[in-house]
Design a protein around this motif. Structure first.
Motif, mmCIF file in Angstrom:
data_model
loop_
_atom_site.group_PDB
_atom_site.id
_atom_site.type_symbol
_atom_site.label_atom_id
_atom_site.label_comp_id
_atom_site.label_asym_id
_atom_site.label_seq_id
_atom_site.Cartn_x
_atom_site.Cartn_y
_atom_site.Cartn_z
ATOM 1 N N HIS A 56 80.931 63.519 33.004
ATOM 2 C CA HIS A 56 80.254 62.432 33.704
ATOM 3 C C HIS A 56 78.794 62.788 33.937
ATOM 4 N N ALA A 57 77.923 61.815 33.667
ATOM 5 C CA ALA A 57 76.485 61.934 33.950
ATOM 6 C C ALA A 57 75.831 63.103 33.226
ATOM 7 N N HIS A 58 76.262 63.378 32.015
ATOM 8 C CA HIS A 58 75.631 64.464 31.262
ATOM 9 C C HIS A 58 74.176 64.078 30.973
ATOM 10 N N PRO A 59 73.232 64.951 31.256
ATOM 11 C CA PRO A 59 71.808 64.602 31.082
ATOM 12 C C PRO A 59 71.454 64.141 29.668
ATOM 13 N N ALA A 60 72.054 64.734 28.653
ATOM 14 C CA ALA A 60 71.732 64.356 27.275
ATOM 15 C C ALA A 60 72.153 62.926 26.971
ATOM 16 N N LEU A 61 73.324 62.539 27.480
ATOM 17 C CA LEU A 61 73.815 61.179 27.254
ATOM 18 C C LEU A 61 73.008 60.175 28.060
ATOM 19 N N VAL A 62 72.711 60.515 29.307
ATOM 20 C CA VAL A 62 71.903 59.624 30.154
ATOM 21 C C VAL A 62 70.530 59.398 29.525
ATOM 22 N N GLU A 63 69.906 60.458 29.046
ATOM 23 C CA GLU A 63 68.572 60.342 28.452
ATOM 24 C C GLU A 63 68.609 59.516 27.171
ATOM 25 N N ALA A 64 69.607 59.749 26.333
ATOM 26 C CA ALA A 64 69.679 59.030 25.065
ATOM 27 C C ALA A 64 69.840 57.529 25.278
ATOM 28 N N VAL A 65 70.745 57.155 26.175
ATOM 29 C CA VAL A 65 71.002 55.737 26.428
ATOM 30 C C VAL A 65 69.795 55.091 27.099
ATOM 31 N N THR A 66 69.217 55.782 28.070
ATOM 32 C CA THR A 66 68.070 55.233 28.787
ATOM 33 C C THR A 66 66.875 55.038 27.861
ATOM 34 N N THR A 67 66.592 56.052 27.065
ATOM 35 C CA THR A 67 65.449 55.978 26.153
ATOM 36 C C THR A 67 65.620 54.851 25.140
ATOM 37 N N GLN A 68 66.824 54.738 24.572
ATOM 38 C CA GLN A 68 67.051 53.696 23.574
ATOM 39 C C GLN A 68 66.973 52.310 24.199
ATOM 40 N N LEU A 69 67.522 52.161 25.395
ATOM 41 C CA LEU A 69 67.514 50.858 26.051
ATOM 42 C C LEU A 69 66.098 50.402 26.402
ATOM 43 N N GLN A 70 65.194 51.354 26.538
ATOM 44 C CA GLN A 70 63.801 51.013 26.833
ATOM 45 C C GLN A 70 63.056 50.519 25.604
ATOM 46 N N THR A 71 63.660 50.699 24.422
ATOM 47 C CA THR A 71 62.999 50.235 23.199
ATOM 48 C C THR A 71 63.732 49.038 22.600
ATOM 49 N N LEU A 72 64.980 49.261 22.159
ATOM 50 C CA LEU A 72 65.815 48.187 21.632
ATOM 51 C C LEU A 72 67.208 48.316 22.226
ATOM 52 N N GLY A 73 67.706 47.230 22.804
ATOM 53 C CA GLY A 73 69.051 47.259 23.356
ATOM 54 C C GLY A 73 70.075 46.655 22.417
ATOM 55 N N HIS A 74 69.718 45.521 21.818
ATOM 56 C CA HIS A 74 70.640 44.849 20.899
ATOM 57 C C HIS A 74 69.819 44.013 19.931
ATOM 58 N N VAL A 75 70.192 44.063 18.637
ATOM 59 C CA VAL A 75 69.397 43.344 17.639
ATOM 60 C C VAL A 75 70.232 42.488 16.696
ATOM 61 N N SER A 76 71.554 42.544 16.790
ATOM 62 C CA SER A 76 72.505 41.885 15.892
ATOM 63 C C SER A 76 72.558 42.609 14.563
ATOM 64 N N ASN A 77 73.586 42.291 13.780
ATOM 65 C CA ASN A 77 73.761 42.964 12.496
ATOM 66 C C ASN A 77 73.050 42.262 11.340
ATOM 67 N N PHE A 78 72.114 41.355 11.676
ATOM 68 C CA PHE A 78 71.175 40.881 10.664
ATOM 69 C C PHE A 78 70.111 41.942 10.384
ATOM 70 N N PHE A 79 70.047 42.937 11.290
ATOM 71 C CA PHE A 79 69.029 43.972 11.188
ATOM 72 C C PHE A 79 69.693 45.344 11.326
ATOM 73 N N THR A 80 68.951 46.385 11.055
ATOM 74 C CA THR A 80 69.448 47.727 11.293
ATOM 75 C C THR A 80 68.453 48.483 12.154
ATOM 76 N N THR A 81 68.885 49.627 12.653
ATOM 77 C CA THR A 81 68.034 50.491 13.463
ATOM 78 C C THR A 81 68.259 51.932 13.023
ATOM 79 N N GLU A 82 67.339 52.799 13.367
ATOM 80 C CA GLU A 82 67.463 54.200 12.998
ATOM 81 C C GLU A 82 68.734 54.848 13.570
#
Length: 408
Positions: A56-82
């Motif tokens: 629970h609350a592992h820093p690596a997981l928290v950072e990864a989710v937080t960082t990604q959500l600050q850029t792109l949260g959802h884009v649909s499968n018409f597109f791809t992401t890194e």
């Protein structure tokens, strides 16, 4: 009224009664520990049912989710992401044992959805027959349920999608007798989870591979519970190459994600228009999956799972009320000398441990891979007292049942 009583009342008034009343109202977690609304602390040996690989609350997981959500949260499968492409590449590398396997990945939001995708994929062979195993569990949606043998789950929703034959788990001869040239796929778990961590005989998966090959069928291995380091290896089926492999649970470390991986020609069976998903491949979920894999690698959690699992199995088996201990890594099942598993779970909570009962006499432990030596020491020290309390409660319940029967 206690905090838990209030929570249970509100829960019952607002949520469908599919799970029964909650045992606790949890408010936070750290590592392999959780706390309830009254401030009580527990060591979590259930891990969200093998989901919370990093606790629970592992820093690596928290950072990864937080960082990604600050850029792109959802884009649909018409597109791809890194993150989507990188996670698919990484999974193929893990399946290939370090070299990218020839295959393709379909991302989903859960294990049952991964198995639904795999089920549809098998139909693209032009065949419909699937051979699955008794005691297997593959999900609750209609397709996945058709592949799950437990009648209590199946009967209320019949008729289910057919043509499925069930054979005893671990019996290679029964498997060989059931598979024909009309069989689309052979479906097995490398270790059965919900059945109570049932380990097949040595050579069973290899036999399944050979039987599938003989009849031109796909070998589909469900690693929803066993995969992502749970057994001390990335995949419990390591050494036997499947055509289709499904994963979920520990892949996202608590963030919903699953994957259906088709290897070789199976990776091309689903084509545009054959299947889809709204949230599968979501960049946040994929970032979570990458964080889980990187952390398992960086922290040596495969080796830790092996070492701690051996300690736990040995220590739990030392009590003569435990008649058998099975499993691999941090996937452990044990049998009791009496039908006292529910009482063991209740006593575990009173002693500060979250445990799980799969049958009246079976306990399953699937804790976070970040479990510590101190967490193991704590359970082993408390284990005799937990069994004392549980067996006393079970005996009292049996005596009450007998008295009630005599009175009637």
């Amino acid at each position: 009224m206690s905090t838990l009583d209030q929570a249970q009342q509100r829960y019952a008034a607002s949520l469908m009664n599919t799970f029964g009343p909650p045992k606790l109202q949890l408010v936070r977690g750290a590592g392999a520990h959780v706390w309830d609304a009254d401030g009580n602390e527990y060591v979590d040996y259930l891990g969200g049912i093998a989901v919370n690989a990093l606790g629970h609350a592992h820093p690596a997981l928290v950072e990864a989710v937080t960082t990604q959500l600050q850029t792109l949260g959802h884009v649909s499968n018409f597109f791809t992401t890194e993150p989507q492409v990188e996670l698919a590449e990484k999974l193929l590398e893990l399946v290939g044992g370090g070299t990218a396997a020839d295959g393709r990945v379909f991302f989903t939001s859960s294990g049952t959805e991964a198995n639904e995708a795999a089920f549809k994929l098998t139909r693209r062979t032009g065949r419909t027959h699937v051979v699955a195993t008794e005691g297997g569990f593959h999900g609750r949606t209609m397709g996945a349920l058709a592949l799950t043998s437990k009648e209590a789950y199946r009967t209320p929703f019949a008729p289910l999608p057919g043509d499925v034959t069930f054979v005893p788990y671990g019996d290679a001869d029964a498997l060989a007798a059931a598979v024909t040239d009309e069989t689309a796929a052979v479906l097995v778990e490398p270790i059965q989870g919900e059945a109570g961590v049932v380990v097949p005989p040595a050579g069973y998966l290899a036999a399944a591979r050979s039987i599938a090959d003989e009849h031109g069928a796909l070998l589909w291995i469900d690693e929803v519970q066993t995969g992502m380091g749970r057994t001390g290896r990335w995949f419990a089926s390591e050494g036997v190459r499947p055509d289709v492999l499904t994963v979920a649970k520990g892949l996202g470390g608590g963030f919903p994600i699953g994957a259906c991986i088709g290897l070789g020609e199976a990776g091309a069976l689903l084509q545009p228009g054959n299947h889809g998903t709204t949230f599968g491949g979501n960049p946040v979920a994929c970032a979570a999956g990458l964080a889980v894999i990187r952390t398992i690698e960086a922290e040596g959690l495969l080796e830790r799972a092996t070492v701690l699992g051996e300690r736990l199995r040995s220590g739990l088996a030392a009590d003569d009320r435990v008649t058998e201990v099975r499993g691999a890594g941090l996937m452990i099942g044990l049998d009791l000398s009496a039908d006292a598993a529910a009482e063991v779970v209740a006593a575990g909570l009173r002693h500060g441990f979250v445990l799980n009962n799969t049958t009246p006499a079976r306990i399953r432990l699937v804790p976070p891979l970040v479990l510590t030596d101190a967490d193991v020491d704590a359970l082993l020290a408390a284990w005799p007292a937990i069994l004392d309390d549980a067996y006393a409660a079970s005996d009292a319940s049996d005596a009450s049942d007998i008295a009630a029967g005599k009175d009637s």
